[in-house]
Design an enzyme around this catalytic site. Structure first.
Site, PDB file in Angstrom:
ATOM      1  N   PRO A  16      36.004  33.102  41.972  1.00 24.24           N
ATOM      2  CA  PRO A  16      37.021  34.145  42.216  1.00 24.24           C
ATOM      3  C   PRO A  16      36.343  35.483  42.472  1.00 24.24           C
ATOM      4  O   PRO A  16      35.416  35.854  41.751  1.00 24.24           O
ATOM      5  CB  PRO A  16      37.803  34.194  40.898  1.00 24.24           C
ATOM      6  CG  PRO A  16      36.879  33.653  39.858  1.00 24.24           C
ATOM      7  CD  PRO A  16      35.946  32.698  40.556  1.00 24.24           C
ATOM      8  N   ALA A  18      37.727  39.436  43.426  1.00 25.60           N
ATOM      9  CA  ALA A  18      38.805  40.367  43.766  1.00 25.60           C
ATOM     10  C   ALA A  18      38.456  41.061  45.078  1.00 25.60           C
ATOM     11  O   ALA A  18      37.322  41.499  45.274  1.00 25.60           O
ATOM     12  CB  ALA A  18      38.967  41.392  42.648  1.00 25.60           C
ATOM     13  N   GLN A  70      43.808  32.613  39.279  1.00 33.79           N
ATOM     14  CA  GLN A  70      43.207  33.323  38.141  1.00 33.79           C
ATOM     15  C   GLN A  70      44.062  34.508  37.714  1.00 33.79           C
ATOM     16  O   GLN A  70      44.452  35.330  38.538  1.00 33.79           O
ATOM     17  CB  GLN A  70      41.795  33.822  38.475  1.00 33.79           C
ATOM     18  CG  GLN A  70      41.067  34.223  37.178  1.00 33.79           C
ATOM     19  CD  GLN A  70      39.774  34.965  37.377  1.00 33.79           C
ATOM     20  OE1 GLN A  70      39.754  36.014  38.012  1.00 33.79           O
ATOM     21  NE2 GLN A  70      38.697  34.422  36.852  1.00 33.79           N
ATOM     22  N   CYS A 101      35.686  39.950  33.475  1.00 31.61           N
ATOM     23  CA  CYS A 101      35.652  41.146  34.328  1.00 31.61           C
ATOM     24  C   CYS A 101      35.047  42.334  33.560  1.00 31.61           C
ATOM     25  O   CYS A 101      35.497  42.661  32.462  1.00 31.61           O
ATOM     26  CB  CYS A 101      37.051  41.478  34.825  1.00 31.61           C
ATOM     27  SG  CYS A 101      37.035  42.919  35.916  1.00 31.61           S
ATOM     28  N   ASP A 204      24.023  34.383  40.238  1.00 26.98           N
ATOM     29  CA  ASP A 204      22.861  34.241  41.117  1.00 26.98           C
ATOM     30  C   ASP A 204      22.844  32.922  41.893  1.00 26.98           C
ATOM     31  O   ASP A 204      21.777  32.378  42.172  1.00 26.98           O
ATOM     32  CB  ASP A 204      21.553  34.403  40.340  1.00 26.98           C
ATOM     33  CG  ASP A 204      21.338  35.832  39.872  1.00 26.98           C
ATOM     34  OD1 ASP A 204      22.030  36.734  40.393  1.00 26.98           O
ATOM     35  OD2 ASP A 204      20.500  36.052  38.983  1.00 26.98           O
ATOM     36  N   ARG A 227      28.773  35.987  45.355  1.00 27.59           N
ATOM     37  CA  ARG A 227      28.230  36.860  46.400  1.00 27.59           C
ATOM     38  C   ARG A 227      27.467  36.086  47.466  1.00 27.59           C
ATOM     39  O   ARG A 227      27.379  36.535  48.613  1.00 27.59           O
ATOM     40  CB  ARG A 227      27.348  37.935  45.754  1.00 27.59           C
ATOM     41  CG  ARG A 227      28.169  38.946  44.963  1.00 27.59           C
ATOM     42  CD  ARG A 227      27.302  39.885  44.178  1.00 27.59           C
ATOM     43  NE  ARG A 227      26.539  39.170  43.157  1.00 27.59           N
ATOM     44  CZ  ARG A 227      25.669  39.743  42.341  1.00 27.59           C
ATOM     45  NH1 ARG A 227      25.436  41.030  42.437  1.00 27.59           N
ATOM     46  NH2 ARG A 227      25.037  39.020  41.437  1.00 27.59           N
TER      47      ARG A 227
HETATM   48  C1  LIG Z   1      33.300  41.789  44.597  1.00 25.94           C
HETATM   49  C2  LIG Z   1      33.389  40.889  43.400  1.00 25.94           C
HETATM   50  C3  LIG Z   1      34.624  40.613  42.847  1.00 25.94           C
HETATM   51  C4  LIG Z   1      34.728  39.769  41.743  1.00 25.94           C
HETATM   52  N1  LIG Z   1      35.964  39.475  41.247  1.00 25.94           N
HETATM   53  C5  LIG Z   1      36.095  38.562  40.236  1.00 25.94           C
HETATM   54  C6  LIG Z   1      37.374  38.136  39.803  1.00 25.94           C
HETATM   55  O1  LIG Z   1      38.416  38.552  40.318  1.00 25.94           O
HETATM   56  N2  LIG Z   1      37.420  37.234  38.788  1.00 25.94           N
HETATM   57  C7  LIG Z   1      36.291  36.727  38.198  1.00 25.94           C
HETATM   58  O2  LIG Z   1      36.380  35.909  37.279  1.00 25.94           O
HETATM   59  N3  LIG Z   1      35.060  37.103  38.614  1.00 25.94           N
HETATM   60  C8  LIG Z   1      34.939  37.982  39.620  1.00 25.94           C
HETATM   61  N4  LIG Z   1      33.684  38.310  40.084  1.00 25.94           N
HETATM   62  C9  LIG Z   1      32.506  37.668  39.493  1.00 25.94           C
HETATM   63  C10 LIG Z   1      32.060  36.439  40.274  1.00 25.94           C
HETATM   64  O3  LIG Z   1      33.046  35.435  40.251  1.00 25.94           O
HETATM   65  C11 LIG Z   1      30.726  35.859  39.726  1.00 25.94           C
HETATM   66  O4  LIG Z   1      30.919  35.410  38.416  1.00 25.94           O
HETATM   67  C12 LIG Z   1      29.605  36.891  39.750  1.00 25.94           C
HETATM   68  O5  LIG Z   1      29.572  37.580  40.979  1.00 25.94           O
HETATM   69  C13 LIG Z   1      28.247  36.256  39.495  1.00 25.94           C
HETATM   70  O6  LIG Z   1      27.864  35.382  40.505  1.00 25.94           O
HETATM   71  P1  LIG Z   1      26.775  35.777  41.652  1.00 25.94           P
HETATM   72  O7  LIG Z   1      25.605  36.427  40.916  1.00 25.94           O
HETATM   73  O8  LIG Z   1      26.421  34.443  42.256  1.00 25.94           O
HETATM   74  O9  LIG Z   1      27.449  36.719  42.576  1.00 25.94           O
HETATM   75  C14 LIG Z   1      33.551  39.187  41.159  1.00 25.94           C
HETATM   76  C15 LIG Z   1      32.321  39.485  41.730  1.00 25.94           C
HETATM   77  C16 LIG Z   1      32.214  40.312  42.825  1.00 25.94           C
HETATM   78  C17 LIG Z   1      30.858  40.582  43.413  1.00 25.94           C
END
Ligand SMILES: Cc1cc2nc3c(=O)[nH]c(=O)nc-3n(C[C@H](O)[C@H](O)[C@H](O)COP(=O)(O)O)c2cc1C
Length: 326
Positions: A16, A18, A70, A101, A204, A227
C-alpha cells in the site's frame, strides 16, 4: 498458492502506498505479475462519515486480482465500522490495518505506527475488526516506534492471537521513517516467532535480487514491493523470472513508454483527464529509468493533457535513450 483464502500467483505483492497505489497503478502492476495488491490507506473515521473521496479510493475495477483495502484509525469501534464500510464499498478480499504509518499528523492522532506504543489498544482494534467483517483481516506494522527499538516480535505475537489471517512487518522503526536500511534480521525473528499465520516482509524490496534475498534470508512467506515499483512495474516480471532462476528481461525504451502511456490513459479514464496532473510523478519515475532525458523530465513535470503526453513520448521514442538497470 493460497493467501488468506485467495489464490495468488506468486510471493510478490504490491505494498500500500498513499498517493501511489490507486486502481490504475495497481492494474499496471498486476499486468506485470503483482499477485496481490493493497489500496492506499483510507481513514476509518472518514468512511463512517460517508466521505466521498475516501469511498472513491476504495472502488475496485472489474477483473482485478486479489486486493486488500487498507484502513487506519485509533478507535476500535470506529475501525470496526470503517472496516464494514470499506468492505461494502470495495468488495475487497480482505481488510488490512495500518499500524505502520510514521507521518506526524497520523501519529499525533494515535493512529498508524503510534499504535505500536499502545499494544493494548492495537489488540482491541484487531479483535474488533476481526469480529466486524466476514473476510480475512491483516495488519502491517514496523520494527518498532523509537529508534533502535524492536518491539515488533512481541507485537507480532500479540497480533497472531487476535484472529488475524496474516501480518506484514516493515523492518524500519517509526523514527527512521524511510531512511536507513530495513532490518532483515528482525524480520526473520518475527517470522520465527509467528507460527500459525503467514508473514509478509516489507522494506528495501527495491529490485528482484533484493526481493529474492529477503525471502531467502528472512524465511518470510511473501514480500511486498513499495518504492521499487514506482515507475517500475516491470519489477514484478523480474521477480517472477528471478524465482525461476532467470535474469531480468531486458526492458526497451519502447516498452517503457508504452507502459507509461497505458498507465496514463487508464488514469484519465478512471479519474478523468484532469488527473494527469497527478500522473506527473509517475511519469517522472518512469523517465527515471532512461539515461540523459533531463529536458524531457522538465516537460513531464508540467504535462496536463493526454495529447501533450503522447506527443512528448513520441519525441522521447525517436531519441531512443538507453534504459538504466535497477
Ligand atoms: C509514498 C509512500 C506512501 C506510503 N503509503 C503507505 C500506506 O498508505 N500504507 C502503508 O501501510 N504503508 C505505506 N507506505 C509504506 C510502504 O508500504 C512500505 O512499507 C515502505 O515503503 C517500505 O518498503 P520499501 O523500502 O521497499 O519502499 C508508503 C510508502 C511510501 C514511499
Amino acid at each position: 498458492m493460497r493467501f488468506c483464502g485467495s489464490e495468488v500467483e506468486s510471493r510478490f505483492f504490491l505494498a500500500p502506498m498513499a498517493g501511489v497505489t490507486d486502481a490504475p497503478f495497481r492494474a499496471v502492476c498486476e499486468r506485470y505479475g503483482a499477485a496481490l495488491t493493497y489500496t492506499e490507506m483510507v481513514s476509518a473515521r472518514a468512511l463512517t462519515y460517508q466521505d466521498e473521496k475516501s469511498g472513491r479510493m476504495l472502488r475496485l475495477p472489474e477483473g482485478h486480482k486479489p486486493c486488500f483495502a487498507q484502513i487506519f484509525g485509533s478507535d476500535p469501534d470506529v475501525m470496526a465500522e470503517g472496516a464494514r464500510r470499506a468492505l461494502e464499498i470495495s468488495g475487497a478480499q480482505g481488510i488490512d490495518i495500518n499500524m505502520g504509518c510514521p507521518v506526524s499528523k497520523i501519529v499525533g492522532n494515535g493512529e498508524g505506527s503510534a499504535l505500536m506504543r499502545d499494544p493494548k489498544r492495537a489488540e482491541a482494534i484487531l479483535r474488533a475488526v476481526v469480529r466486524a467483517v466476514p473476510v480475512p483481516v491483516t495488519v502491517k506494522f514496523r520494527k518498532g516506534f523509537e529508534g533502535g527499538s524492536d518491539t515488533c516480535v512481541e507485537f507480532a505475537k500479540m497480533a497472531e492471537q487476535t484472529g488475524i489471517a496474516a501480518l506484514c512487518v516493515h523492518g524500519r522503526t517509526r523514527a527512521q521513517m524511510y531512511t536507513g536500511a530495513s532490518d532483515r534480521e528482525v524480520v526473520a525473528r518475527v517470522k520465527a516467532a509467528v507460527t500459525s499465520i503467514p508473514v509478509i516482509a516489507s522494506g528495501d524490496a527495491l529490485s528482484a535480487r533484493a526481493c529474492m534475498e529477503i525471502l531467502r534470508e528472512t524465511g518470510v512467506d511473501y514480500v511486498m514491493i513499495a518504492r521499487g515499483a514506482e515507475g517500475n512495474p516491470f519489477i514484478f516480471r523480474d521477480c517472477l523470472r528471478a524465482a525461476e532462476g532467470l535474469p531480468p528481461e531486458r526492458l526497451s525504451c519502447g516498452e517503457l513508454l508504452d507502459t507509461l502511456l497505458a498507465h496514463a490513459r487508464a488514469m484519465a479514464e478512471w479519474k478523468g483527464e484532469r488527473s494527469l496532473v497527478e500522473f506527473r510523478k509517475h511519469g517522472l519515475w518512469y523517465l527515471g529509468r532512461l539515461a540523459g532525458v533531463k529536458p524531457f523530465k522538465v516537460r513531464m513535470s508540467g504535462v496536463s493533457g493526454l495529447e501533450e503526453l503522447e506527443a512528448l513520448c513520441e519525441e522521447i521514442r525517436k531519441e531512443d535513450p538507453a534504459v538504466k538497470e535497477v
